[in-house]
Design an enzyme around this catalytic site. Structure first.
Site, mmCIF file in Angstrom:
data_model
loop_
_atom_site.group_PDB
_atom_site.id
_atom_site.type_symbol
_atom_site.label_atom_id
_atom_site.label_comp_id
_atom_site.label_asym_id
_atom_site.label_seq_id
_atom_site.Cartn_x
_atom_site.Cartn_y
_atom_site.Cartn_z
ATOM 1 N N VAL A 229 0.866 -1.166 0.000
ATOM 2 C CA VAL A 229 0.000 0.000 0.000
ATOM 3 C C VAL A 229 0.903 1.216 0.000
ATOM 4 C CG1 VAL A 229 -1.898 1.196 1.170
ATOM 5 C CG2 VAL A 229 -1.591 -1.255 1.493
ATOM 6 N N GLY A 230 0.553 2.207 -0.779
ATOM 7 C CA GLY A 230 1.372 3.421 -0.792
ATOM 8 C C GLY A 230 0.514 4.626 -1.070
ATOM 9 N N PHE B 265 0.144 6.141 -3.602
ATOM 10 C CA PHE B 265 -0.454 6.047 -4.923
ATOM 11 C C PHE B 265 -1.696 5.155 -4.906
ATOM 12 C CE2 PHE B 265 -0.129 6.221 -9.487
ATOM 13 C CZ PHE B 265 -0.574 5.005 -9.947
ATOM 14 N N LYS C 162 -2.987 0.808 -3.984
ATOM 15 C CA LYS C 162 -2.630 -0.512 -3.472
ATOM 16 C C LYS C 162 -2.002 -1.375 -4.555
ATOM 17 C CE LYS C 162 -6.004 -0.784 0.196
ATOM 18 N NZ LYS C 162 -7.353 -1.203 0.581
ATOM 19 N N VAL C 163 -1.196 -2.304 -4.125
ATOM 20 C CA VAL C 163 -0.618 -3.263 -5.068
ATOM 21 C C VAL C 163 -1.147 -4.650 -4.719
ATOM 22 C CG1 VAL C 163 1.507 -4.196 -6.041
ATOM 23 C CG2 VAL C 163 1.478 -1.862 -5.162
ATOM 24 N N ASP D 54 14.826 8.095 -7.314
ATOM 25 C CA ASP D 54 14.317 7.576 -6.043
ATOM 26 C C ASP D 54 14.902 6.192 -5.797
ATOM 27 O OD1 ASP D 54 12.976 7.817 -3.705
ATOM 28 O OD2 ASP D 54 11.008 7.298 -4.506
#
Ligand code: NAG
Length: 878
Positions: A532-533, A535, A537-538, A648
């Site tokens: 989760v970020g 941006f 969810k993955v 990054d």
């Protein structure tokens, strides 16, 4: 003729404002004879009987119905006065100072095409504008703001001047040039009875010297007026003088360097004379250096402004100490265009206490070659890192006339600093339009061809891994025809121009339907979430053919996300490499932003280093992973057509597949370099704390060496197995880079090496490894090795270690000497981007020569700043 009602009680530069002057401003709505109420003030039509002004020629009263914006001044913008011949507005004013504001909102009227309008403006004998084109100026300004990363797009323009008047009248003269016409929508003349400027101002770089500016005889133009760290202040909130204060964030370089603070209580002026200098609202908010103990404050808070070359400027800085209640808590330096304007600046001391509003002016000349003004506040070099901080509450930049002229004929428009005159600019827009048209035809043709070929190929060819079934070129994603005109519905259209956009991008990858994605993720089942970020969810998913995939789904309606979504698709479409995570496809049905990546079974490198129950990686594995990641980055920097800076690099962006092959992920922040406008390099610094290149802050420079710095931190992380920032540790250990570097410099990296490695590594290899990391962290980018060099040396380290392993295993020990190290076994030759050539010209050092590696690859420039992008797998990485 109007009756004179204006009484100025206090004369020019009088020292004290102690009387509420009964001065009436002129608020003129041009092109009408009726009056209207706007922003709480009554604006009088320029032909209304009570306008109190003289207009030398009636010109043409123009009106438009097209304005549907929400600007405060919208009503004023509906009418304008047009002049085919020179014409004067004469205002009777007492001797003294006044603000003159000219409001322009370009619209065409009957046979007067506003795009050809061009004129000069004089105020008494001072030239304010020359060959001025409002649409060109607006478009120039919007492009400039967009280049700073702001998405604001204005359709109107206001010019503000501060003038001294001693003849009892102010004559504002509009003169059409080049056979065209002049126009104006509204005029404000605001008498200023308080002392806003003093004649003696400190000179920048003058070591305390002052300049006598004789401001009374000169005109001043307001270039910028910012409420630093706070929100916009509307004219209605600046009661006496109706000034507009913008926010500062767009002008800030590396906005992460400063955080905003505020204190609404008890702010007062340090001097009663100052009450008109700025409203208290300006002083109630500020920006201070980022409150991050772990980041050594070896950077400046910086703001950058476009200015007109070859003028004198006054930079006015507003301060108010909102936090500390004693002196010596916050002392800093002020730099203007790289020169020291003030040292040892302690706001508390200067203002005479906490919550005291205070301002300071600096005078600077801007030479003909320079069109930017940098304002930087940074640590006082005398003091150590601790206790340094800087503060700024407001900022104004004023341009001073030279020999009766404030006008600057815009010669500086262009995406890469090229000089283009206003006229050429118009032509250029036309040409760009034509070129864009032609380009899109070509691109369409190319797409058709590719599409056709692929279809044909699909018929006969078996699907391979490189060319799996269902892959096809997709939509044309460019900026062709995107108009710079604004949402406010301005009628004029300057053309279709996007200075920083490429014309079109072709995206490659499978386009998934939302149904396919739902099937793959069991309708976004929470149990399949692997990350989760910011941006979104993955999910772990299984796509049609049974392939596992990581499916990253963005939060809908996230504007920032969209840019990064596009960046990532673009990047991944262009990049294919064994050590870069590859994209399988994407889905944008139903406004979804979903990316489908190859699944990386072993997650992030970070997870295998610390903070999880996973078995520790061996030294050999760590080396192989670092080598893989270095290879991926090396490819990014040199392999693609243009260098790409990842921006990054960190252990959560290094993913491991089922065989522990490292792949670099997350290209949401990356951007190709040299084709972009240079100004983009210095807009926003984004990245992750703990990994950030200090040169970002200091030199406003971003190169692939910034990735090398971050990679150096990754190397230390791999050997120390601890977070790059750990606030729970003693102060000198919080930041891994600083801490490990100290140990490395004493050649005792082994003392802080991950205990899990003990006894299982070759100490020579660790020694060499430490040297590489140290070189990556060199203070200046030019002293850091390239990724190619890093890669080469890491290979060597691995060989040292493998030789050691073999000799430990009782095998015949291979006497490995520097001269005959074999680099470039199968791994290397698989990778075309490390050329043999390159390897040969790197001198291998086995001794502690301590010398930096200086080979450099050609400098590749900038990148555009985007906000956070999630990690592919680990949410906590940033
Ligand atoms: C701050 O900026 C000035 C002027 O550009 C520069 O000389 C100085 O080294 C910078 N300070 C830091 C700590 O980066």
């Amino acid at each position: 003729m109007g009756i004179l009602v204006l009484i100025c009680l206090v004369s020019l530069f009088a020292p004290v404002k102690n009387v509420e002057a009964e001065t009436n401003p002129f608020l003129i709505d041009c092109g009408t004879n009726s009056s209207t109420n706007v922003d709480g003030r009554k604006w009088v039509g320029d032909l209304a009987p009570d306008s109190n002004l003289t207009l030398s020629s009636p010109g043409i009263a123009a009106s438009t119905s097209t304005f549907n914006g929400d600007s405060t001044y919208g009503t004023l913008y509906k009418t304008a006065r047009l002049f085919n011949e020179a014409a004067n507005y004469t205002f009777k004013v007492d001797s003294g100072n006044c603000y003159l504001r000219l409001h322009f909102y370009p619209f065409s009227f009957e046979n007067h095409d506003v795009n050809v309008s061009q004129f000069d403006v004089m105020a008494n004998s001072l030239k304010l504008l020359s060959e001025f084109s409002v649409p060109v100026e607006i478009s120039r300004k919007n492009s400039y703001m967009q280049s700073l990363g702001s998405n604001s797009s204005e359709s109107s323009l206001m010019k503000e001047y501060f003038l001294g008047v001693d003849s009892g009248q102010l004559v504002v003269k509009f003169m059409p040039t080049g056979g065209s016409f002049a126009f104006v929508n509204a005029i404000e003349v605001i008498p200023v009875t308080s002392q806003l400027f003093v004649d003696t101002v400190s000179k920048v770089g003058g070591n305390g010297a002052t300049s006598d500016l004789n401001l009374g005889a000169r005109g001043i133009e307001t270039m910028y007026r910012l409420n630093v760290g706070g929100s916009e202040i509307e004219p209605t909130q600046d009661q006496d003088l109706w000034r507009m204060w913008e926010t500062d964030i767009s002008y800030m370089f590396a906005s992460v360097a400063g955080s905003s603070i505020n204190n609404q209580s008890n702010v007062t002026y340090s001097s009663a004379n100052d009450s008109s200098v700025a409203p208290l609202l300006v002083y109630e908010t500020a920006r201070a250096m980022i409150n991050n103990e772990v980041l050594e404050k070896r950077f400046n808070m910086s703001w950058k402004f476009n200015v007109d070359p070859n003028f004198d400027y006054i930079v006015r800085l507003h301060f108010c100490e909102l936090v500390f209640d004693k002196p010596n808590q916050r002392t800093f330096r002020i730099y203007i265009n790289n020169r020291t304007a003030a040292e040892n600046f302690d706001v508390f001391v200067r203002a005479g206490g906490m919550n005291k509003a205070y301002h300071k002016d600096y005078f600077d000349l801007v030479s003909p070659q320079i069109d930017t003004l940098w304002i930087q506040l940074g640590p006082e070099t005398m003091y150590g890192a601790a206790g340094t901080d800087a503060l700024l509450n407001g900022l104004e930049i004023f341009k001073l006339s030279r020999s009766g002229n404030l006008a600057y004929v815009s010669e500086r428009f262009g995406s890469s600093g090229t000089e283009v005159s206003a006229r050429t600019f118009r032509n250029r827009i036309l040409w760009i339009g034509i070129a864009a048209g032609i380009a899109s035809i070509f691109i369409l043709a190319a797409l058709f061809t590719i599409f056709f070929c692929l279809r044909k190929r699909r018929k006969n060819a078996c699907p391979t891994k490189e060319n799996p079934p269902g892959w096809r070129p997709l939509s044309l994603h460019g900026t062709v025809g995107k108009s710079t005109t604004n949402a406010r519905g301005s009628k004029f259209s300057v053309g279709s121009l996007n200075l920083n956009g490429s014309l079109a991008l072709v995206r490659v990858g499978k386009r998934f339907t939302i149904a396919e994605i739902r099937a793959a993720t069991k309708n976004f089942d929470e149990s399949l979430v692997i990350g989760v970020g910011g941006f979104g969810k993955v999910y772990k998913g299984e796509i049609e053919d049974g392939t596992l995939a990581a499916i990253k789904r963005a939060h809908p309606q996230s504007e920032q996300g969209l840019t990064e979504f596009e960046t990532e698709i673009e990047m991944l479409s262009k990049l294919r490499h064994r050590h870069l995570v590859s994209m399988i496809g994407f889905c944008e049905e139903n406004n979804e932003m979903i990316l489908v990546y190859e699944y990386m079974a072993n997650g992030t490198l970070r997870n295998h280093l610390f903070g999880s129950e996973l078995p520790p990686l061996t030294w050999k594995q760590r080396l192989e992973i670092c080598i893989g990641a270095a290879r991926g980055l090396h490819y990014l920097h040199t392999g693609a057509e243009r260098g790409i800076i990842h921006r990054d690099v960190k252990t959560t962006n290094i993913l491991l597949d089922e065989n522990f092959v490292a792949k670099v992920a997350d290209f949401g922040l990356s951007k190709t370099g040299p084709a972009l406008d240079h100004t983009h390099v210095s807009t926003a610094v984004k990245g992750s704390f703990g990994y950030l290149d200090p040169e970002y802050f200091r030199r406003q420079k971003l190169t692939e060496k910034s990735d090398v710095y971050s990679f150096g931190v990754v190397l230390f992380e791999a050997v120390c197995a601890r977070p790059v920032i750990n606030p729970s540790l003693p102060k000198d250990q919080i930041n891994l880079a600083e801490w490990a570097l100290r140990w490395q410099r004493q050649r005792s990296l082994d003392a802080i090496t991950d205990r899990c490695l003990e006894g299982n590594y070759c100490s020579d290899s660790l020694k060499k490894f430490g040297e590489i990391a140290e070189k990556c962290l060199a203070d200046e980018g030019k002293n850091r090795p390239t990724m190619g060099e890093v890669l080469w040396h890491l290979e060597y380290v691995l060989q040292l270690h493998e030789a050691w392993l073999r000799s430990n295993a009782g095998e015949e020990s291979s006497s490995l000497v520097a001269e005959n190290v074999e680099v470039g076994d199968t791994e290397v030759s698989q990778n075309p981007s490390v050329s043999q050539d390159e390897e040969h010209c790197i001198e291998l050092r086995t001794e502690d020569d301590g010398e930096p590696l200086t080979r450099q690859i050609s400098g590749l420039g900038g990148t555009v700043g985007f906000d956070e992008f999630s990690q592919l797998v680990n949410p906590q990485g940033r």
